[in-house]
Scaffold this motif. Structure first.
Motif, PDB file in Angstrom:
ATOM      1  N   PRO A 291     -68.960  -4.673  82.847  1.00 35.87           N
ATOM      2  CA  PRO A 291     -68.418  -5.416  81.696  1.00 35.87           C
ATOM      3  C   PRO A 291     -68.653  -4.691  80.378  1.00 35.87           C
ATOM      4  CG  PRO A 291     -69.783  -6.836  83.050  1.00 35.87           C
ATOM      5  CD  PRO A 291     -69.925  -5.478  83.593  1.00 35.87           C
ATOM      6  N   ALA A 292     -69.832  -4.081  80.239  1.00 32.55           N
ATOM      7  CA  ALA A 292     -70.121  -3.362  78.994  1.00 32.55           C
ATOM      8  C   ALA A 292     -69.174  -2.189  78.825  1.00 32.55           C
ATOM      9  CB  ALA A 292     -71.567  -2.881  78.995  1.00 32.55           C
ATOM     10  N   LEU A 293     -68.911  -1.473  79.935  1.00 32.81           N
ATOM     11  CA  LEU A 293     -68.019  -0.312  79.865  1.00 32.81           C
ATOM     12  C   LEU A 293     -66.615  -0.741  79.450  1.00 32.81           C
ATOM     13  CD1 LEU A 293     -68.872   2.555  80.403  1.00 32.81           C
ATOM     14  CD2 LEU A 293     -67.820   2.419  82.648  1.00 32.81           C
ATOM     15  N   VAL A 294     -66.127  -1.845  80.062  1.00 34.18           N
ATOM     16  CA  VAL A 294     -64.786  -2.340  79.716  1.00 34.18           C
ATOM     17  C   VAL A 294     -64.731  -2.710  78.241  1.00 34.18           C
ATOM     18  CG1 VAL A 294     -63.152  -4.204  80.110  1.00 34.18           C
ATOM     19  CG2 VAL A 294     -64.284  -3.113  82.047  1.00 34.18           C
ATOM     20  N   MET A 295     -65.764  -3.458  77.801  1.00 38.90           N
ATOM     21  CA  MET A 295     -65.774  -3.913  76.415  1.00 38.90           C
ATOM     22  C   MET A 295     -65.785  -2.723  75.452  1.00 38.90           C
ATOM     23  SD  MET A 295     -68.390  -6.645  74.819  1.00 38.90           S
ATOM     24  CE  MET A 295     -68.817  -5.812  73.322  1.00 38.90           C
ATOM     25  N   VAL A 296     -66.650  -1.754  75.747  1.00 38.10           N
ATOM     26  CA  VAL A 296     -66.769  -0.600  74.852  1.00 38.10           C
ATOM     27  C   VAL A 296     -65.479   0.208  74.865  1.00 38.10           C
ATOM     28  CG1 VAL A 296     -67.976   1.578  74.571  1.00 38.10           C
ATOM     29  CG2 VAL A 296     -69.262  -0.504  74.921  1.00 38.10           C
ATOM     30  N   ALA A 297     -64.827   0.320  76.042  1.00 39.39           N
ATOM     31  CA  ALA A 297     -63.569   1.079  76.113  1.00 39.39           C
ATOM     32  C   ALA A 297     -62.499   0.418  75.252  1.00 39.39           C
ATOM     33  CB  ALA A 297     -63.111   1.188  77.567  1.00 39.39           C
ATOM     34  N   VAL A 298     -62.363  -0.912  75.375  1.00 42.28           N
ATOM     35  CA  VAL A 298     -61.386  -1.628  74.547  1.00 42.28           C
ATOM     36  C   VAL A 298     -61.708  -1.441  73.079  1.00 42.28           C
ATOM     37  CG1 VAL A 298     -60.546  -3.920  73.938  1.00 42.28           C
ATOM     38  CG2 VAL A 298     -60.875  -3.319  76.325  1.00 42.28           C
ATOM     39  N   PHE A 299     -62.999  -1.532  72.772  1.00 43.70           N
ATOM     40  CA  PHE A 299     -63.446  -1.426  71.380  1.00 43.70           C
ATOM     41  C   PHE A 299     -63.103  -0.062  70.793  1.00 43.70           C
ATOM     42  CE2 PHE A 299     -66.871  -0.579  68.332  1.00 43.70           C
ATOM     43  CZ  PHE A 299     -66.638  -1.619  67.465  1.00 43.70           C
ATOM     44  N   ILE A 300     -63.373   1.006  71.579  1.00 45.69           N
ATOM     45  CA  ILE A 300     -63.130   2.349  71.025  1.00 45.69           C
ATOM     46  C   ILE A 300     -61.632   2.604  70.917  1.00 45.69           C
ATOM     47  CG2 ILE A 300     -63.181   3.712  73.150  1.00 45.69           C
ATOM     48  CD1 ILE A 300     -64.799   5.749  71.602  1.00 45.69           C
ATOM     49  N   ALA A 301     -60.833   2.044  71.843  1.00 45.94           N
ATOM     50  CA  ALA A 301     -59.378   2.197  71.722  1.00 45.94           C
ATOM     51  C   ALA A 301     -58.890   1.559  70.427  1.00 45.94           C
ATOM     52  CB  ALA A 301     -58.698   1.553  72.928  1.00 45.94           C
ATOM     53  N   LEU A 302     -59.376   0.336  70.151  1.00 47.58           N
ATOM     54  CA  LEU A 302     -59.005  -0.343  68.907  1.00 47.58           C
ATOM     55  C   LEU A 302     -59.411   0.480  67.693  1.00 47.58           C
ATOM     56  CD1 LEU A 302     -59.858  -4.097  69.512  1.00 47.58           C
ATOM     57  CD2 LEU A 302     -57.648  -3.113  68.945  1.00 47.58           C
ATOM     58  N   LEU A 303     -60.654   0.985  67.723  1.00 46.75           N
ATOM     59  CA  LEU A 303     -61.161   1.745  66.575  1.00 46.75           C
ATOM     60  C   LEU A 303     -60.318   2.982  66.314  1.00 46.75           C
ATOM     61  CD1 LEU A 303     -65.062   1.899  66.631  1.00 46.75           C
ATOM     62  CD2 LEU A 303     -63.591   0.961  64.892  1.00 46.75           C
TER      63      LEU A 303
END
Lengths: 166, 102
Positions: A94-106
């Motif tokens: 879950p952390a990996l998914v969240m961080v991946a979405v977050f970095i894509a947005l950033l």
């Protein structure tokens, strides 16, 4: 490719690579020593940005102070024998998914925003200007900083000392 | 392609994400503090990059220095708390330390 560009990518790769070691390594000793690469790489990035004084401060405080403090804490707390379980990680997926979405947005935001550009980019020594600002516009935060450091010093001593029972 | 503001911002974003991942997944309190240091470093890169490319003055570098100062204070107090917790509970697993009183 220009030499400066190549060096920038090298420094950035060292920074990101050791930060990834910090995030993914199973052994906390490796994590702690990888922080050295990250801090030194960030100091290199500051040099690229023409911030000579900040780079020196980064080396002095992060590499010379915080890193040593972290290494001391690692040595003092974890039992050397069970290295494998000392750096346990939980909820990786879950952390990996969240961080991946977050970095894509950033990254998308960074590329789409029309950032303000300075009229001209200069490379001059910054130490004098920083000293002037510290003693003029930023005098109050500067003095508060010394108070905060004093409080942190006393707080750390009080927290870390051994309780002497009568 | 010349190195511009976006390169530094993306580098900061990557560092921030790695720090966030560390804070989210680690169960060792010292590792969590390492993640916080990564996040603070990424914020500093952004400050200095904007100071260099956007504003053209050194105010951003001043903020970066204040952040470094606060990071030093945070590391000292945070690690002192970790040591105190270790003396009390003999573990620094942030999931195992769940009582407020001795």
């Amino acid at each position: 490719m220009e030499l400066a560009t190549a060096i920038f990518y090298l420094v950035a790769a060292v920074t990101v690579g050791s930060a990834a070691m910090v995030a993914f390594s199973r052994n906390i000793i490796y994590s702690a020593f990888s922080l050295l690469g990250t801090f030194a790489g960030v100091a290199g990035i500051y040099v690229f940005l023409g911030a000579d004084f900040v780079a020196a401060v980064q080396v002095l405080i992060y590499v010379g102070g915080i890193l040593v403090l972290i290494l001391f804490a690692v040595m003092l707390t974890h039992r050397i024998t069970d290295v494998q379980i000392t750096n346990r990680a939980a909820g990786r997926i879950p952390a990996l998914v969240m961080v991946a979405v977050f970095i894509a947005l950033l990254v998308q935001t960074i590329q789409e925003t029309p950032w303000v550009k300075a009229k001209e980019i200069v490379y001059v020594p910054t130490t004098g200007a920083i000293g002037d600002l510290f003693l003029q516009s930023y005098l109050l935060p500067f003095e508060l900083a010394s108070l905060v450091l004093l409080a942190a010093l006393i707080g750390a001593v009080v927290l870390a000392r051994k309780e002497i029972k009568e | 392609m010349a190195i511009g503001l976006t390169h530094y911002l993306v580098l900061g974003a990557i560092l921030f994400s790695l720090g966030l991942y560390t804070v989210l997944t680690r169960r060792n309190a010292i590792s969590v503090l390492m993640g916080v240091e990564l996040i603070l470093n990424s914020a500093n890169i952004n400050y200095v990059a904007f100071s260099h490319f956007s504003s053209g003055n050194v105010d951003g570098q001043i903020y970066a220095i204040f952040v470094i100062m606060l990071a030093a204070a945070e590391a000292a107090v945070g690690l002192a708390i970790v040591l105190a917790i270790f003396q009390l509970f003999h573990t620094i697993d942030v999931g195992a330390v769940e009582t407020l009183k001795e």
